[in-house]
Write an enzyme that holds these catalytic residues in place. Structure first.
Site, PDB file in Angstrom:
ATOM      1  N   LYS A 169     -11.672  -3.757  -4.068  1.00 11.50           N
ATOM      2  CA  LYS A 169     -12.163  -2.530  -4.685  1.00 11.50           C
ATOM      3  C   LYS A 169     -11.081  -1.484  -4.829  1.00 11.50           C
ATOM      4  O   LYS A 169     -11.114  -0.683  -5.750  1.00 11.50           O
ATOM      5  CB  LYS A 169     -13.320  -1.978  -3.866  1.00 11.50           C
ATOM      6  CG  LYS A 169     -14.530  -2.841  -4.062  1.00 11.50           C
ATOM      7  CD  LYS A 169     -15.795  -2.076  -3.981  1.00 11.50           C
ATOM      8  CE  LYS A 169     -15.980  -1.526  -2.607  1.00 11.50           C
ATOM      9  NZ  LYS A 169     -17.378  -1.235  -2.333  1.00 11.50           N
TER      10      LYS A 169
ATOM     11  N   LYS B 250      -6.649 -10.792  -6.410  1.00 14.09           N
ATOM     12  CA  LYS B 250      -7.796 -10.930  -5.503  1.00 14.09           C
ATOM     13  C   LYS B 250      -8.864  -9.865  -5.788  1.00 14.09           C
ATOM     14  O   LYS B 250      -8.540  -8.744  -6.204  1.00 14.09           O
ATOM     15  CB  LYS B 250      -7.352 -10.918  -4.040  1.00 14.09           C
ATOM     16  CG  LYS B 250      -7.161  -9.557  -3.428  1.00 14.09           C
ATOM     17  CD  LYS B 250      -7.160  -9.615  -1.896  1.00 14.09           C
ATOM     18  CE  LYS B 250      -7.267  -8.205  -1.348  1.00 14.09           C
ATOM     19  NZ  LYS B 250      -7.643  -8.061   0.020  1.00 14.09           N
TER      20      LYS B 250
ATOM     21  N   LYS C 188       0.822  -1.212   0.000  1.00 12.89           N
ATOM     22  CA  LYS C 188       0.000   0.000   0.000  1.00 12.89           C
ATOM     23  C   LYS C 188       0.855   1.260   0.000  1.00 12.89           C
ATOM     24  O   LYS C 188       0.520   2.239  -0.663  1.00 12.89           O
ATOM     25  CB  LYS C 188      -0.971   0.007   1.192  1.00 12.89           C
ATOM     26  CG  LYS C 188      -2.055  -1.058   1.044  1.00 12.89           C
ATOM     27  CD  LYS C 188      -3.215  -0.867   2.003  1.00 12.89           C
ATOM     28  CE  LYS C 188      -4.297  -1.910   1.703  1.00 12.89           C
ATOM     29  NZ  LYS C 188      -5.381  -1.919   2.647  1.00 12.89           N
TER      30      LYS C 188
END
Ligand code: ATP
Ligand code: LTN
Length: 340
Positions: A206, A203, A120
């Site tokens: 969103k 995976k 991230k």
């Protein structure tokens, strides 16, 4: 019934972030479905982790709406506040308090090795990565250890965070005396990873895709049917489970199997001699039929915010009683003087 040697039900804890208006099928099959299955035979605590969601910039009204929408969807998916303790993380201040203690026990290198943080922060760049994202897994460890949880139902991607939680719990216990139960991850193979319909090697998520391959629970049947019918399939014509050579078909078979309760073998049999078109149509029907009552129930619950708030207050009180006791024991073990 999951009983321990002393006849007491095992403690389960899990959490989910209110980062979107709707959960997706991966969240449900990878995590929430297990929450529902575990709530009767265990002493289960489930929280909507709104403090974790602060690691992503969100508008206040959006966060409020999403937190309530998350609670409504969890109940619509089968969580029963009479059977489990359902609450909002920020309602129980001990989460932040224990997180600080655990931060003081976590190595900088140890926290730097968390792959979710690395992924991230790499995507966002260091100037746009907040320190809260770095300490995120430590707050998660506090969520779990506060409740003396035996089992933590999550998807495969959370394995490393559960390992860190175990390490921190063990470290504390050996330095300061037995204080925490060391939890185990409860990660089921089937459903542990649902993939994106447009990129079946990644995976379903969103935050990392355009959304075209993500089935949102609150979306209309028309939108979801369209997404399933446009799912990427593989070369060949047979409907067989082969994750390596047929990731698209295998992903759809996993979804079909999880929602119908048939195993993969029986699911494959349903489509012997059928083509990809028929297969996708059948998967779409199963998904739509499954989600319709969930969407209706969640929307109905959202009409009565006062009722939801009442349920959450009861949940917070039950959670607070357990969490405060653990925090008190932790402070005592550390040598912090009690206020008296
Ligand atoms: P995002 O969609 O923003 O990437 P997320 O879907 O990973 O977020 P989280 O709140 O991080 O959402 O995850 C909630 C739970 O759902 C976790 O236990 C996670 O393991 C599980 N989960 C998320 N995506 C999947 C997936 N594709 N397959 C199986 N489980 C999943
Ligand atoms: N990091 C988790 C959410 C989460 C959680 C928890 C899961 C926060 N606290 C405690 C289990 C137990 C996620 O991204 N799914």
């Amino acid at each position: 019934m999951a009983l321990m040697n002393n006849g007491v039900k095992e403690r389960v804890l899990s959490g989910i972030q209110p980062t979107h208006d709707s959960f997706h099928l991966g969240n449900y099959l990878g995590a929430i479905k297990q929450w529902v299955d575990l709530q009767s035979s265990n002493d289960a605590f489930y929280c909507v982790v709104d403090l974790h969601a602060l690691t992503i910039e969100t508008k206040p009204e959006e966060l409020k709406r999403r937190t309530l929408a998350s609670v409504a969807q969890l109940i619509a998916l089968g969580l029963d506040p009479e059977k489990c303790t359902l609450f909002i993380q920020s309602h129980v201040p001990a989460h932040n308090q224990l997180a600080w203690v655990l931060e003081c026990l976590t190595g900088f290198g140890e926290a730097s090795r968390m792959t979710q943080f690395k992924d991230k922060s790499q995507k966002a760049g260091s100037d746009r990565t907040v320190v809260g994202l770095f300490t995120y897994p430590i707050l998660q460890a506090a969520d779990i250890l506060l409740y003396q949880a035996n089992k933590v139902p999550v998807g495969e991607d959370q394995r490393q965070h559960i390992e860190l939680t175990r390490d921190l719990g063990q470290r504390f216990n050996s330095k300061f005396g037995e204080t925490f139960t060391i939890p185990e991850g409860y990660i089921l193979k089937a459903g542990a990873k649902i993939n994106d319909l447009q990129d079946p090697t990644a995976k379903m998520s969103k935050s990392s895709s355009s959304g075209a391959g993500v089935i949102e629970l609150m979306d209309s049947p028309e939108i979801n049917t369209k997404k399933i019918k446009s799912a990427v399939t593989d070369t060949g014509r047979e409907i067989t489970f082969d994750e390596k050579d047929k990731p698209g078909i295998s992903n759809l078979l996993t979804i079909y199997s999880a929602l119908t309760g048939k195993d993969i073998g029986a699911s494959q049999k349903d489509f012997e001699g059928k083509g990809y078109g028929d297969f996708k149509g059948a998967v779409a029907e199963v998904v739509i039929d499954y989600l319709k009552p969930v969407r209706d129930k969640a929307n109905e619950l959202l009409q009565d915010e006062a009722h939801l708030n009442k349920l959450l207050k009861i949940g917070a009180e039950k959670a607070d009683a357990v969490a405060s006791k653990t925090l008190k024991d932790t402070y005592n073990a550390l040598g912090l003087i009690s206020r008296g």
